[in-house]
Scaffold this active site. Structure first.
Site, PDB file in Angstrom:
ATOM      1  N   PRO A 282     -26.354 -13.538 -31.518  1.00  0.00           N
ATOM      2  CG  PRO A 282     -25.842 -13.474 -33.757  1.00  0.00           C
ATOM      3  CD  PRO A 282     -26.513 -14.289 -32.838  1.00  0.00           C
ATOM      4  N   GLY A 283     -26.665  -9.998 -31.232  1.00  0.00           N
ATOM      5  CA  GLY A 283     -27.486  -8.874 -31.413  1.00  0.00           C
ATOM      6  C   GLY A 283     -26.557  -7.811 -32.010  1.00  0.00           C
ATOM      7  CB  CYS A 352     -31.048  18.787 -15.817  1.00  0.00           C
ATOM      8  SG  CYS A 352     -32.007  19.673 -16.838  1.00  0.00           S
ATOM      9  CD  GLU A 353     -28.474  12.213 -15.044  1.00  0.00           C
ATOM     10  OE1 GLU A 353     -27.573  11.648 -14.616  1.00  0.00           O
ATOM     11  OE2 GLU A 353     -29.312  12.099 -14.727  1.00  0.00           O
ATOM     12  CE1 TYR A 381     -28.071  -5.116 -26.158  1.00  0.00           C
ATOM     13  CE2 TYR A 381     -26.186  -4.866 -27.476  1.00  0.00           C
ATOM     14  CZ  TYR A 381     -27.121  -5.675 -26.748  1.00  0.00           C
ATOM     15  OH  TYR A 381     -27.136  -7.130 -26.853  1.00  0.00           O
TER      16      TYR A 381
HETATM   17  N1  LLP Z   1     -27.733 -13.803 -25.424  1.00  0.00           N
HETATM   18  C1  LLP Z   1     -27.624 -13.443 -24.215  1.00  0.00           C
HETATM   19  C2  LLP Z   1     -28.077 -14.308 -23.121  1.00  0.00           C
HETATM   20  C3  LLP Z   1     -27.420 -12.109 -23.518  1.00  0.00           C
HETATM   21  O1  LLP Z   1     -27.563 -11.563 -22.552  1.00  0.00           O
HETATM   22  C4  LLP Z   1     -26.907 -11.095 -24.800  1.00  0.00           C
HETATM   23  C5  LLP Z   1     -26.687  -9.787 -24.172  1.00  0.00           C
HETATM   24  C6  LLP Z   1     -26.753 -11.546 -26.085  1.00  0.00           C
HETATM   25  C7  LLP Z   1     -27.081 -12.872 -26.439  1.00  0.00           C
HETATM   26  C8  LLP Z   1     -26.537 -10.635 -27.164  1.00  0.00           C
HETATM   27  O2  LLP Z   1     -25.177  -9.948 -27.031  1.00  0.00           O
HETATM   28  P1  LLP Z   1     -24.333  -9.314 -27.943  1.00  0.00           P
HETATM   29  O3  LLP Z   1     -24.359 -10.222 -29.633  1.00  0.00           O
HETATM   30  O4  LLP Z   1     -25.347  -8.114 -28.427  1.00  0.00           O
HETATM   31  O5  LLP Z   1     -23.410  -8.670 -27.617  1.00  0.00           O
HETATM   32  N2  LLP Z   1     -26.373  -2.790 -23.253  1.00  0.00           N
HETATM   33  C9  LLP Z   1     -24.891  -3.289 -23.485  1.00  0.00           C
HETATM   34  C10 LLP Z   1     -25.090  -4.618 -23.995  1.00  0.00           C
HETATM   35  C11 LLP Z   1     -25.613  -5.714 -23.030  1.00  0.00           C
HETATM   36  C12 LLP Z   1     -25.588  -6.865 -23.644  1.00  0.00           C
HETATM   37  C13 LLP Z   1     -26.655  -7.838 -22.651  1.00  0.00           C
HETATM   38  N3  LLP Z   1     -26.586  -9.165 -23.162  1.00  0.00           N
HETATM   39  C14 LLP Z   1     -24.407  -2.163 -24.552  1.00  0.00           C
HETATM   40  O6  LLP Z   1     -25.025  -1.208 -24.900  1.00  0.00           O
HETATM   41  O7  LLP Z   1     -23.222  -2.375 -24.637  1.00  0.00           O
END
Ligand code: LLP
Length: 427
Positions: A282-283, A352-353, A381
């Site tokens: 999880p992130g 500027c966009e 993010y």
């Molecule tokens: N593991 C892998 C292999 C991933 O590609 C990702 C996220 C995660 C874990 C973590 O996912 P999470 O638990 O955070 O959903 N920039 C985008 C999100 C891109 C996520 C990419 N991969 C945003 O701001 O919504």
């Protein structure tokens, strides 16, 4: 009063938004805006919730560094016992620098380079989540040259729709990620023939910001079936990495996120019986709601048919609205009075966009120049995707813990930015 639910570490006290015990206005004044502010307690609570949910199975929560890779946040999570999911040599190095043992770092990603693999093999690695046969062969050759064995899980693409934004959906056949599930047995038998590959498990990650449990269930069940088949084929499957993806409510009036207890239960129900060590990555769930972006209002500007609230944060600081049309709740740092009638505004930044727009026709309490606003759910993010577009310095970051706070990344000076460029002698 604003009709939105805030994590308990963010609340109005005496009319001013506080992060734990610290006034957001004080941070904005002392650090300048825009500035990211995170709550230590909120991060720790989210982590603890997942730990509790998975307590009955052997598990490791591998925090996805990409969500927010500030050293202090990594150190905090490392201290809580987290593992880490890195997707580049840079992220791997960040985790090591924060004190994480290599044995707790998984290395994911569809395009690992040989030098990234080498540094992970040298520094210690829990497992490579391998995404293709050519990657597997490269890793095997490299490990052989180093007289090492590379621990490997193969990332499976289960062809399941995560029902999330298409730009962050990763588990369908059309996506670049993983090995098609129908070729899984073949690639595992290839891997078993490679002398410097040590098969340790299976990996899957179907997408990010999932709002429904069903796609998770489907994917996890398929992985459980595959584990049984692979074991029957003679492979030692001792770990199952289920990826990340647990969503949060950016718009708490309209979205109901998956309850983390249900998510953990679904994991236990679908793969718990395998006797494997379960990994999740999880992130967003851990840091997303634990952070806000503070920004000052520069102007309230009347357009031909709408009003613009021009703030000092921009798309380079928080890219999500520009890239994904993402919604972030915006609230005033000074609590609005009960009788204030809301204004409909487009909230925009100075870049500027036209994509530098955070919200369109948003109803906000009356806010004017000089006021400070907070973009909510900006802990994930946000800073990690920021850039210096328009030569705007990267936003500083602040970590609050109870009554104290610390700057955990300072704003670079414009001179530091310019000095990174190199002008060749002939110019
Ligand atoms: N593991 C892998 C292999 C991933 O590609 C990702 C996220 C995660 C874990 C973590 O996912 P999470 O638990 O955070 O959903 N920039 C985008 C999100 C891109 C996520 C990419 N991969 C945003 O701001 O919504």
């Amino acid at each position: 009063m604003l009709g939105i639910s805030l994590p308990s570490q963010f609340e109005y006290r005496n009319g001013v938004l506080h992060v734990e015990g610290v006034s957001a206005l004080k941070i904005a004044r002392e650090c300048g805006t825009p500035v990211y502010v995170y709550s230590t307690t909120a991060i720790a609570e989210r982590f603890a919730g997942l730990e509790a949910g998975l307590s009955e199975v052997d598990h490791l929560i591998c925090y996805a560094l990409k969500a927010n890779s500030n050293q202090s946040i990594l150190k905090l999570l490392n201290g809580l016992g987290a593992g880490f999911d890195a997707v580049s040599g840079g992220e791997y190095a960040r985790a090591i620098a924060a004190g994480a043992p290599g044995q707790k770092i998984v290395f994911s990603g569809v395009g690992k380079t040989e030098s990234e693999m080498r540094s992970a093999l040298e520094g210690g690695i829990r497992q490579f989540n391998v995404e293709s046969e050519p990657e597997l062969l490269l890793l095997n050759g490299l490990a052989a040259s180093m007289d090492a064995k590379a621990p490997v899980a193969i990332r499976i693409n289960p062809d399941i729709d995560a029902e999330t934004h298409q730009k962050i959906s990763t588990g369908m056949a059309e996506n670049k990620f993983g090995v098609p599930i129908r070729r899984a047995r073949h690639i595992y038998s290839r891997a078993a023939e490679l002398p410097n590959i040590d098969i340790v498990g299976i990996d899957v990650h179907i997408g990010s910001q999932l709002q429904n449990l069903e796609p998770f269930r489907k994917a996890f069940s398929l992985i459980a079936e595959l584990a049984a088949e692979l074991r029957a084929d003679g492979h030692a499957i001792k770990r199952i990495d289920l990826g990340g993806g647990l969503g949060i409510a950016y718009n708490s009036r309209e979205e109901t996120p998956i309850c983390p207890e249900d998510y953990c239960e679904a994991i236990i129900e679908t793969v718990g019986h395998l006797g494997c060590e379960i990994e999740i990555e999880p992130g967003r769930y851990i840091v997303g709601d634990a952070g806000i972006l503070l920004s000052n209002v520069l102007y309230l500007k009347d357009g031909a048919d709408r009003r613009f609230l021009v703030v000092d944060a921009a798309m380079n600081d928080l890219m999500r609205p520009a890239i994904y049309d993402a919604y972030h709740e915006i609230i005033p740092v000074s609590e609005p009075g009960p009788d204030q009638s809301p204004l409909s505004v487009d909230v925009v930044g100075p870049v500027c966009e036209s994509s530098d727009t955070f919200a369109k026709q948003r109803l906000l309490p009356a806010i004017g120049a000089g006021d400070t606003v907070a973009f909510l759910s900006a802990g994930s993010y946000g800073s990690s995707m920021a850039s210096e577009y328009n030569t705007r310095a990267l936003v500083p970051e602040v970590l609050v813990n109870g009554e104290k706070y610390a700057v955990i990344r300072k704003r670079p000076t414009i001179k530091e930015i310019i000095d990174r460029d190199i002008v060749p002698a002939w110019l």
